[in-house]
Design a protein around this motif. Structure first.
Motif, mmCIF file in Angstrom:
data_model
loop_
_atom_site.group_PDB
_atom_site.id
_atom_site.type_symbol
_atom_site.label_atom_id
_atom_site.label_comp_id
_atom_site.label_asym_id
_atom_site.label_seq_id
_atom_site.Cartn_x
_atom_site.Cartn_y
_atom_site.Cartn_z
ATOM 1 N N HIS A 1 29.874 -1.536 43.272
ATOM 2 C CA HIS A 1 30.820 -2.088 44.236
ATOM 3 C C HIS A 1 32.160 -2.373 43.553
ATOM 4 O O HIS A 1 33.216 -2.004 44.062
ATOM 5 N N ASN A 2 32.091 -3.040 42.413
ATOM 6 C CA ASN A 2 33.299 -3.337 41.649
ATOM 7 C C ASN A 2 33.994 -2.055 41.196
ATOM 8 O O ASN A 2 35.209 -1.880 41.371
ATOM 9 N N PHE A 3 33.216 -1.115 40.649
ATOM 10 C CA PHE A 3 33.818 0.101 40.102
ATOM 11 C C PHE A 3 34.332 1.037 41.196
ATOM 12 O O PHE A 3 35.366 1.686 41.042
ATOM 13 N N LEU A 4 33.619 1.111 42.325
ATOM 14 C CA LEU A 4 34.106 1.936 43.435
ATOM 15 C C LEU A 4 35.361 1.342 44.064
ATOM 16 O O LEU A 4 36.286 2.073 44.429
ATOM 17 N N LEU A 5 35.414 0.022 44.203
ATOM 18 C CA LEU A 5 36.611 -0.621 44.754
ATOM 19 C C LEU A 5 37.804 -0.382 43.836
ATOM 20 O O LEU A 5 38.906 -0.026 44.302
ATOM 21 N N ARG A 6 37.597 -0.566 42.531
ATOM 22 C CA ARG A 6 38.677 -0.336 41.565
ATOM 23 C C ARG A 6 39.150 1.118 41.620
ATOM 24 O O ARG A 6 40.360 1.385 41.622
ATOM 25 N N TYR A 7 38.201 2.029 41.651
ATOM 26 C CA TYR A 7 38.548 3.444 41.706
ATOM 27 C C TYR A 7 39.354 3.752 42.972
ATOM 28 O O TYR A 7 40.378 4.442 42.917
ATOM 29 N N TYR A 8 38.902 3.230 44.099
ATOM 30 C CA TYR A 8 39.532 3.532 45.391
ATOM 31 C C TYR A 8 40.967 3.005 45.459
ATOM 32 O O TYR A 8 41.889 3.741 45.830
ATOM 33 N N VAL A 9 41.162 1.737 45.100
ATOM 34 C CA VAL A 9 42.520 1.195 45.208
ATOM 35 C C VAL A 9 43.448 1.827 44.184
ATOM 36 O O VAL A 9 44.639 2.061 44.464
ATOM 37 N N GLY B 1 47.388 3.778 44.245
ATOM 38 C CA GLY B 1 48.516 3.173 43.538
ATOM 39 C C GLY B 1 48.453 1.670 43.388
ATOM 40 O O GLY B 1 49.446 1.037 43.012
ATOM 41 N N ILE B 2 47.296 1.069 43.648
ATOM 42 C CA ILE B 2 47.120 -0.373 43.517
ATOM 43 C C ILE B 2 46.397 -0.677 42.202
ATOM 44 O O ILE B 2 45.336 -0.108 41.925
ATOM 45 N N ASP B 3 46.970 -1.560 41.388
ATOM 46 C CA ASP B 3 46.329 -1.981 40.142
ATOM 47 C C ASP B 3 45.323 -3.078 40.483
ATOM 48 O O ASP B 3 45.717 -4.168 40.914
ATOM 49 N N PRO B 4 44.018 -2.809 40.282
ATOM 50 C CA PRO B 4 43.011 -3.803 40.693
ATOM 51 C C PRO B 4 43.051 -5.094 39.882
ATOM 52 O O PRO B 4 42.485 -6.105 40.315
ATOM 53 N N ASP B 5 43.704 -5.075 38.722
ATOM 54 C CA ASP B 5 43.786 -6.287 37.906
ATOM 55 C C ASP B 5 45.079 -7.064 38.122
ATOM 56 O O ASP B 5 45.166 -8.230 37.718
ATOM 57 N N TRP C 1 29.610 8.493 34.582
ATOM 58 C CA TRP C 1 30.719 7.989 35.407
ATOM 59 C C TRP C 1 30.814 6.467 35.296
ATOM 60 O O TRP C 1 31.913 5.915 35.144
ATOM 61 N N ILE C 2 29.685 5.791 35.367
ATOM 62 C CA ILE C 2 29.689 4.325 35.268
ATOM 63 C C ILE C 2 30.288 3.879 33.933
ATOM 64 O O ILE C 2 31.130 2.972 33.882
ATOM 65 N N LEU C 3 29.880 4.538 32.842
ATOM 66 C CA LEU C 3 30.407 4.171 31.528
ATOM 67 C C LEU C 3 31.909 4.424 31.433
ATOM 68 O O LEU C 3 32.641 3.647 30.810
ATOM 69 N N THR C 4 32.385 5.530 32.050
ATOM 70 C CA THR C 4 33.828 5.785 32.017
ATOM 71 C C THR C 4 34.591 4.674 32.723
ATOM 72 O O THR C 4 35.686 4.289 32.296
ATOM 73 N N GLN C 5 34.020 4.144 33.808
ATOM 74 C CA GLN C 5 34.696 3.060 34.526
ATOM 75 C C GLN C 5 34.619 1.747 33.754
ATOM 76 O O GLN C 5 35.573 0.953 33.766
ATOM 77 N N MET C 6 33.503 1.510 33.090
ATOM 78 C CA MET C 6 33.403 0.313 32.243
ATOM 79 C C MET C 6 34.440 0.365 31.132
ATOM 80 O O MET C 6 35.066 -0.647 30.797
ATOM 81 N N LYS C 7 34.643 1.548 30.568
ATOM 82 C CA LYS C 7 35.655 1.737 29.534
ATOM 83 C C LYS C 7 37.059 1.623 30.132
ATOM 84 O O LYS C 7 37.938 0.951 29.572
ATOM 85 N N TRP D 1 38.220 0.001 32.663
ATOM 86 C CA TRP D 1 38.649 -1.323 33.096
ATOM 87 C C TRP D 1 38.352 -2.417 32.075
ATOM 88 O O TRP D 1 38.429 -3.601 32.381
ATOM 89 N N GLY D 2 38.015 -2.029 30.841
ATOM 90 C CA GLY D 2 37.939 -2.998 29.751
ATOM 91 C C GLY D 2 36.632 -3.767 29.630
ATOM 92 O O GLY D 2 36.577 -4.796 28.946
ATOM 93 N N TYR D 3 35.562 -3.282 30.263
ATOM 94 C CA TYR D 3 34.286 -3.983 30.159
ATOM 95 C C TYR D 3 33.544 -3.635 28.860
ATOM 96 O O TYR D 3 32.648 -4.365 28.439
ATOM 97 N N ILE D 4 33.882 -2.519 28.267
ATOM 98 C CA ILE D 4 33.381 -2.167 26.945
ATOM 99 C C ILE D 4 34.557 -1.647 26.138
ATOM 100 O O ILE D 4 35.532 -1.137 26.692
#
Length: 387
Positions: free
Chosen positions: A204-212, A216-220, A369-375, A377-380
């Motif tokens: 949910h977090n990673f899909l929302l971040r990817y979508y916004v 052009g929206i920075d999720p952070d 894909w999950i690991l790429t999103q963790m990387k 957005w700074g989770y790893i």
């Protein structure tokens, strides 16, 4: 085997629902075939695909059949479970429709079929599910797909090797907005919005971040993303503590039912066939109790296959809606599971049979894909060997 070999090597994610298979045994066959192919080539996807493209799926199937008794291997995996090391188990679940196979396997007898007495325990949220799993209170648990990866890496918790042998559901989520935002359907208009997600390490977090981010929206920086337990999503939307959320069902449909929100879009329209929740356990449990682990895995595969059949969805909705499970109006759960629903916008009933679907097969590309999103957005941190 030819068709399956080609599917395994060309699809970046599941191409179709498990309902394409005649039986749960077909699903087990697919898992065995994939394990053998990956055992031969390891995780080098490029060389594996290049080889199959060169020789063809049929040639590969014939070659494997000439050196391995494939049918005997499949039969052994499906039929031979030794004496169970433990029969009474505790399996946690968070009350959402993604947990359908884990929940309904109890009242509908799928655990008992394999000699297991399983207590399925309603759990308040994902941090609780993680912690109770790590300290041994749960033998296995319903988890979000990124959680076993995060737990194995020690991201957000102590590091302990975890296995995810089965995906619980694919698709099955939505982005919900408060009714006051019906004129703000363009994500570029969402700057300053407060969104809820059920857990940091979640699709949910990673899909929302990817979508916004795609809009052009920075999720952070441009929006706020807060962790909110799924059962509290609707109340927070009603109180306007949230402008929207990307949440598991039935809480997306519940917002429509309560007339406080509308479905902006289904997550299947972001990534068709994306994984959401999973069945997971510690590597220690699987290795120390292999027969119990096998019985539990087979129970889940059987229940997942049953859940994938559209003709069973009404019956399942009735089984999992009561207070001790989802504690939701049956009509809400039925709208999610059958894909016949209203979205809070149009005065019509939508018919999307795969709004939520069930396929237990965990593709490696999902984990990458999950690991790429963790990387991303700074989770790893540090260099990541995704394979």
């Amino acid at each position: 085997m030819e068709k399956q070999a080609e599917a395994m090597e060309t699809s970046p994610a599941p191409a179709a629902s498990q309902s394409q298979f005649d039986s749960a045994e077909d699903v087990m066959d697919r898992a065995v075939e994939s394990a053998i192919v990956r055992g031969m080539f390891g995780h080098n996807d490029a060389s594996r695909r290049q080889f199959i493209k060169l020789v063809g799926g049929g040639t590969l199937a014939a070659a494997l059949g000439s050196i391995l008794p494939l049918e005997k291997v499949k039969a052994a995996v499906k039929d031979s479970i030794g004496p169970l090391e433990k029969t009474k188990l505790k399996v946690g679940f968070v009350p959402i429709t993604c947990a359908t196979p884990i929940i309904m396997a109890q009242p509908m007898g799928f655990y008992a079929k394999y000699g297991l007495d399983v207590d399925v325990i309603k759990t308040a949220g994902w941090a609780v599910a993680r912690d109770k799993s790590l300290n041994g209170e749960y033998d296995a648990s319903h988890m979000l797909t990124p959680m076993p990866l995060a737990m194995s890496l020690g991201a957000g918790s102590t590091a302990e090797p975890y296995l995810m042998p089965a995906v619980e559901n694919i698709n099955g989520q939505a982005i919900v907005l408060h009714n006051k935002h019906k004129d703000k359907r363009d994500p570029k208009q969402w700057k300053g919005f407060k969104f809820g997600v059920p857990f940091e390490y979640s699709m949910h977090n990673f899909l929302l971040r990817y979508y916004v981010a795609e809009h052009g929206i920075d999720p952070d920086k441009d929006i706020q993303i807060r962790v909110v337990p799924p059962p509290e999503m609707v109340a927070n939307l009603r109180a306007e503590n949230l402008d929207g959320y990307l949440s598991p069902d039935p809480f997306n449909q519940r917002a429509v039912y309560e007339k406080v929100g509308f479905l902006h879009m289904l997550t299947k329209d972001i990534w068709e066939g994306h994984p959401c929740c999973a069945f997971a356990c510690s590597k220690k449990f699987a290795t120390e109790m292999p027969n119990t682990y096998a019985a539990l895995f087979k129970s889940i595969v059987d229940a997942t296959h049953y859940s994938a059949k559209a003709e069973n969805r009404d019956e399942i909705a009735k089984a999992i809606s009561p207070k001790n499970y989802l504690n939701q109006p049956e009509v809400v759960v039925k709208q999610v599971l059958t894909g016949r629903y209203v979205d809070g916008l149009e005065r019509k009933v939508h018919n999307v049979p795969d709004r939520i679907d069930f396929d237990p097969f965990p593709w490696h590309s999902m984990a990458v894909w999950i690991l790429t999103q963790m990387k991303r957005w700074g989770y790893i941190s540090g260099d990541i060997d995704y394979n």
